[in-house]
Design a protein around this motif. Structure first.
Motif, PDB file in Angstrom:
ATOM      1  N   GLU A 124     -13.054  -6.939 -10.393  1.00 56.47           N
ATOM      2  CA  GLU A 124     -14.157  -5.565 -10.490  1.00 56.47           C
ATOM      3  C   GLU A 124     -14.296  -4.473  -9.813  1.00 56.47           C
ATOM      4  O   GLU A 124     -15.169  -3.666 -10.576  1.00 56.47           O
ATOM      5  CB  GLU A 124     -15.122  -6.031  -9.922  1.00 56.47           C
ATOM      6  N   PHE A 125     -13.149  -4.577  -9.500  1.00 56.35           N
ATOM      7  CA  PHE A 125     -12.964  -2.371  -8.364  1.00 56.35           C
ATOM      8  C   PHE A 125     -12.104  -1.652  -9.266  1.00 56.35           C
ATOM      9  O   PHE A 125     -11.005  -2.824 -10.266  1.00 56.35           O
ATOM     10  CB  PHE A 125     -13.125  -2.546  -7.553  1.00 56.35           C
ATOM     11  N   ASN A 126     -12.658  -0.912  -9.581  1.00 55.91           N
ATOM     12  CA  ASN A 126     -11.637   0.267 -10.651  1.00 55.91           C
ATOM     13  C   ASN A 126     -11.611   1.506  -9.834  1.00 55.91           C
ATOM     14  O   ASN A 126     -12.436   2.023  -9.807  1.00 55.91           O
ATOM     15  CB  ASN A 126     -11.582   0.476 -11.635  1.00 55.91           C
ATOM     16  N   LEU A 127     -10.319   1.945  -9.362  1.00 60.05           N
ATOM     17  CA  LEU A 127     -10.008   3.343  -8.042  1.00 60.05           C
ATOM     18  C   LEU A 127      -9.366   3.883  -9.068  1.00 60.05           C
ATOM     19  O   LEU A 127      -8.637   3.956  -9.572  1.00 60.05           O
ATOM     20  CB  LEU A 127      -9.324   3.007  -7.107  1.00 60.05           C
ATOM     21  N   GLY A 128      -9.942   5.290  -9.411  1.00 63.03           N
ATOM     22  CA  GLY A 128      -9.252   5.962 -10.392  1.00 63.03           C
ATOM     23  C   GLY A 128      -7.961   6.887  -9.641  1.00 63.03           C
ATOM     24  O   GLY A 128      -8.236   6.998  -7.978  1.00 63.03           O
ATOM     25  N   PRO A 129      -7.702   8.140 -10.076  1.00 64.78           N
ATOM     26  CA  PRO A 129      -6.294   8.907  -9.094  1.00 64.78           C
ATOM     27  C   PRO A 129      -7.367   9.995  -8.332  1.00 64.78           C
ATOM     28  O   PRO A 129      -8.344  10.310  -8.419  1.00 64.78           O
ATOM     29  CB  PRO A 129      -5.445   9.442 -10.843  1.00 64.78           C
ATOM     30  N   GLY A 130      -6.516  10.277  -7.497  1.00 64.57           N
ATOM     31  CA  GLY A 130      -7.003  11.162  -6.222  1.00 64.57           C
ATOM     32  C   GLY A 130      -7.648  10.606  -5.284  1.00 64.57           C
ATOM     33  O   GLY A 130      -8.259  11.290  -4.856  1.00 64.57           O
ATOM     34  N   VAL A 131      -7.677   9.050  -4.934  1.00 62.64           N
ATOM     35  CA  VAL A 131      -8.313   8.574  -3.856  1.00 62.64           C
ATOM     36  C   VAL A 131      -7.471   9.481  -2.920  1.00 62.64           C
ATOM     37  O   VAL A 131      -6.306   9.520  -2.813  1.00 62.64           O
ATOM     38  CB  VAL A 131      -8.287   7.400  -3.731  1.00 62.64           C
ATOM     39  N   ILE A 132      -8.358   9.574  -1.407  1.00 61.82           N
ATOM     40  CA  ILE A 132      -7.133  10.056  -0.438  1.00 61.82           C
ATOM     41  C   ILE A 132      -7.082   8.692   0.796  1.00 61.82           C
ATOM     42  O   ILE A 132      -8.406   8.293   0.829  1.00 61.82           O
ATOM     43  CB  ILE A 132      -8.161  10.814   0.346  1.00 61.82           C
ATOM     44  N   ILE A 133      -6.342   8.848   1.131  1.00 60.13           N
ATOM     45  CA  ILE A 133      -5.809   7.575   2.046  1.00 60.13           C
ATOM     46  C   ILE A 133      -5.073   7.778   3.556  1.00 60.13           C
ATOM     47  O   ILE A 133      -4.814   8.695   3.598  1.00 60.13           O
ATOM     48  CB  ILE A 133      -4.852   6.360   1.696  1.00 60.13           C
ATOM     49  N   TYR A 134      -6.323   6.904   4.114  1.00 52.52           N
ATOM     50  CA  TYR A 134      -5.710   7.289   6.251  1.00 52.52           C
ATOM     51  C   TYR A 134      -6.198   6.552   6.729  1.00 52.52           C
ATOM     52  O   TYR A 134      -7.547   6.206   6.222  1.00 52.52           O
ATOM     53  CB  TYR A 134      -6.529   8.757   6.291  1.00 52.52           C
ATOM     54  N   PRO A 135      -5.016   6.269   7.946  1.00 57.15           N
ATOM     55  CA  PRO A 135      -4.150   7.056   7.687  1.00 57.15           C
ATOM     56  C   PRO A 135      -3.011   5.897   6.312  1.00 57.15           C
ATOM     57  O   PRO A 135      -3.066   4.874   6.461  1.00 57.15           O
ATOM     58  CB  PRO A 135      -3.726   6.560   9.137  1.00 57.15           C
ATOM     59  N   CYS A 136      -2.234   6.647   6.221  1.00 55.23           N
ATOM     60  CA  CYS A 136      -1.334   6.332   5.125  1.00 55.23           C
ATOM     61  C   CYS A 136       0.289   5.860   5.487  1.00 55.23           C
ATOM     62  O   CYS A 136       0.784   6.597   6.165  1.00 55.23           O
ATOM     63  CB  CYS A 136      -1.616   7.122   3.655  1.00 55.23           C
ATOM     64  N   ILE A 137      -0.041   4.379   5.957  1.00 54.56           N
ATOM     65  CA  ILE A 137       1.348   4.346   6.185  1.00 54.56           C
ATOM     66  C   ILE A 137       2.401   3.450   5.382  1.00 54.56           C
ATOM     67  O   ILE A 137       3.091   2.277   5.156  1.00 54.56           O
ATOM     68  CB  ILE A 137       1.396   3.649   7.644  1.00 54.56           C
ATOM     69  N   GLU A 138       3.208   4.340   4.645  1.00 59.29           N
ATOM     70  CA  GLU A 138       4.413   3.713   3.883  1.00 59.29           C
ATOM     71  C   GLU A 138       3.108   3.162   1.815  1.00 59.29           C
ATOM     72  O   GLU A 138       2.693   3.643   0.935  1.00 59.29           O
ATOM     73  CB  GLU A 138       5.217   3.059   3.997  1.00 59.29           C
ATOM     74  N   ARG A 139       2.377   1.417   3.051  1.00 57.76           N
ATOM     75  CA  ARG A 139       2.095   1.108   1.451  1.00 57.76           C
ATOM     76  C   ARG A 139       0.835   0.230   2.576  1.00 57.76           C
ATOM     77  O   ARG A 139      -0.076   0.198   3.269  1.00 57.76           O
ATOM     78  CB  ARG A 139       2.713  -0.127   1.758  1.00 57.76           C
ATOM     79  N   ILE A 140      -0.330  -0.349   1.590  1.00 58.02           N
ATOM     80  CA  ILE A 140      -1.889  -0.857   2.555  1.00 58.02           C
ATOM     81  C   ILE A 140      -1.818  -1.896   1.556  1.00 58.02           C
ATOM     82  O   ILE A 140      -1.281  -2.008   0.437  1.00 58.02           O
ATOM     83  CB  ILE A 140      -2.781   0.681   2.092  1.00 58.02           C
ATOM     84  N   VAL A 141      -3.099  -2.705   1.601  1.00 58.70           N
ATOM     85  CA  VAL A 141      -3.077  -3.640   1.038  1.00 58.70           C
ATOM     86  C   VAL A 141      -4.944  -3.532   0.866  1.00 58.70           C
ATOM     87  O   VAL A 141      -4.824  -3.697   1.264  1.00 58.70           O
ATOM     88  CB  VAL A 141      -2.969  -5.262   1.981  1.00 58.70           C
ATOM     89  N   LEU A 142      -4.891  -3.839  -0.882  1.00 58.15           N
ATOM     90  CA  LEU A 142      -6.365  -4.244  -0.823  1.00 58.15           C
ATOM     91  C   LEU A 142      -6.395  -5.341  -0.935  1.00 58.15           C
ATOM     92  O   LEU A 142      -6.247  -6.905  -2.229  1.00 58.15           O
ATOM     93  CB  LEU A 142      -6.499  -3.221  -2.308  1.00 58.15           C
TER      94      LEU A 142
END
Length: 312
Positions: free
Chosen positions: A88-106
């Protein structure tokens, strides 16, 4: 020294796992505690290495039945450039992730009808009713240390430029036949407050970051059965209230009547005393006795007969 330390480590690990299992058996009443349990089972169920961007289903224990959980791992740079979609979730381009450590799990959550009530109980929703299950989207770091040592921490995602779209179409069966109760988007914030916004279109809400979301309507309908059961109580209460109001009104009228009567009696007494204390003579005027005033005892003096004393 190495063998005793290994035994001590195994003992501590077994005691920790037994305490977690014991906690699982208890009834979970905190939304934050529920997120932690889902996070732990998500990282336990996922293999150490799996394909980036692929959606995986998470198997939860029996005491968390009714909750649907899916997870996917992304590179921070790819997620920022291309966005992603999780059910149900749609993430568009341009999101900011912090702290970004190579990979994340949604981690995507669908708490269903039973577990969504935990948000209704823990948040102030008086006057509103949930008409959809609560959907959650959380993000955790997925670095090598987190995957091997099972110590993930939550990361923040900002999507102010291109908000995250939350589509409730496939999970919400609410149908307003009268067209008077349009659902509102409810965002359950970490500070315990609920933010209500309007839908951008039918069953679609926007969010500026991860969290938990649902659809609510104002003034929930009362079932007909409950209305019938409470009907006689309303009638009895109305009758008692009307009787009490009539009684108080009667007391007010009696008080006003007594006050007016006392005032009239006081005026009559004052007139009687004034009549009795006045000393007037009574004489006969024809066949009627009437009070008369006494004649003046001092004879008038004519001013022209007055002469000033003579001066010598």
């Amino acid at each position: 020294m190495g063998y005793p330390m290994l035994l001590l480590f195994l003992a501590l690990a077994s005691s920790s796992s037994s305490s977690i299992e014991a906690a699982d058996d208890d009834q979970i009443k905190s939304a934050r505690l529920l997120d932690l349990f889902i996070r732990d089972y998500t990282f336990k169920s996922n293999p150490t290495i799996f394909k980036t961007g692929k959606l995986h289903s998470v198997s939860l224990p029996a005491n968390l039945s009714g909750i649907g959980v899916n997870t996917a791992r992304f590179r921070c740079g790819s997620l920022r450039r291309y966005g992603a979609r999780l059910e149900e979730f749609n993430l568009g381009p341009g999101v900011i992730i912090y702290p970004c450590i190579e990979r994340i799990v949604l981690v995507r959550q669908n708490l269903g009808e039973n577990w969504s009530s935990i948000y209704y109980d823990n948040y102030e929703l008086l006057g509103y009713k949930l008409v959809s299950p609560v959907l959650g989207l959380l993000a955790y770091n997925a670095g090598e240390d987190a995957m091997h040592n099972n110590n993930p921490f939550e990361v923040e995602i900002q999507a102010k430029k291109t908000p995250i779209a939350v589509d409730f179409t496939n999970v919400c069966n609410y149908n307003d036949t009268n067209g008077r109760r349009i659902p509102l988007c409810a965002t359950f914030q970490k500070d315990g407050k609920v933010k209500l916004t309007e839908q951008v279109k039918a069953n679609v809400c926007l969010a500026e970051g991860p969290g938990h979301f649902g659809l609510v309507v104002e003034s929930p309908l009362i079932p007909a059965k409950i209305r019938k059961e409470k009907g006689w109580k309303v009638a009895v209460g109305s009758s008692i209230g009307a009787a009490l109001g009539a009684f108080l009104l009667g007391l007010l009228l009696v008080a006003l009547f007594v006050k007016e009567k006392k005032k009239k009696a006081r005026m009559d007494e004052m007139e009687r005393r004034a009549y009795e204390e006045e000393a007037l003579q009574v004489t006969m005027v024809g066949h009627v006795r009437a009070p008369t005033a006494s004649s003046c005892r001092t004879a008038p003096i004519i001013e022209r007969q007055y002469r000033p004393p003579r001066r010598y």
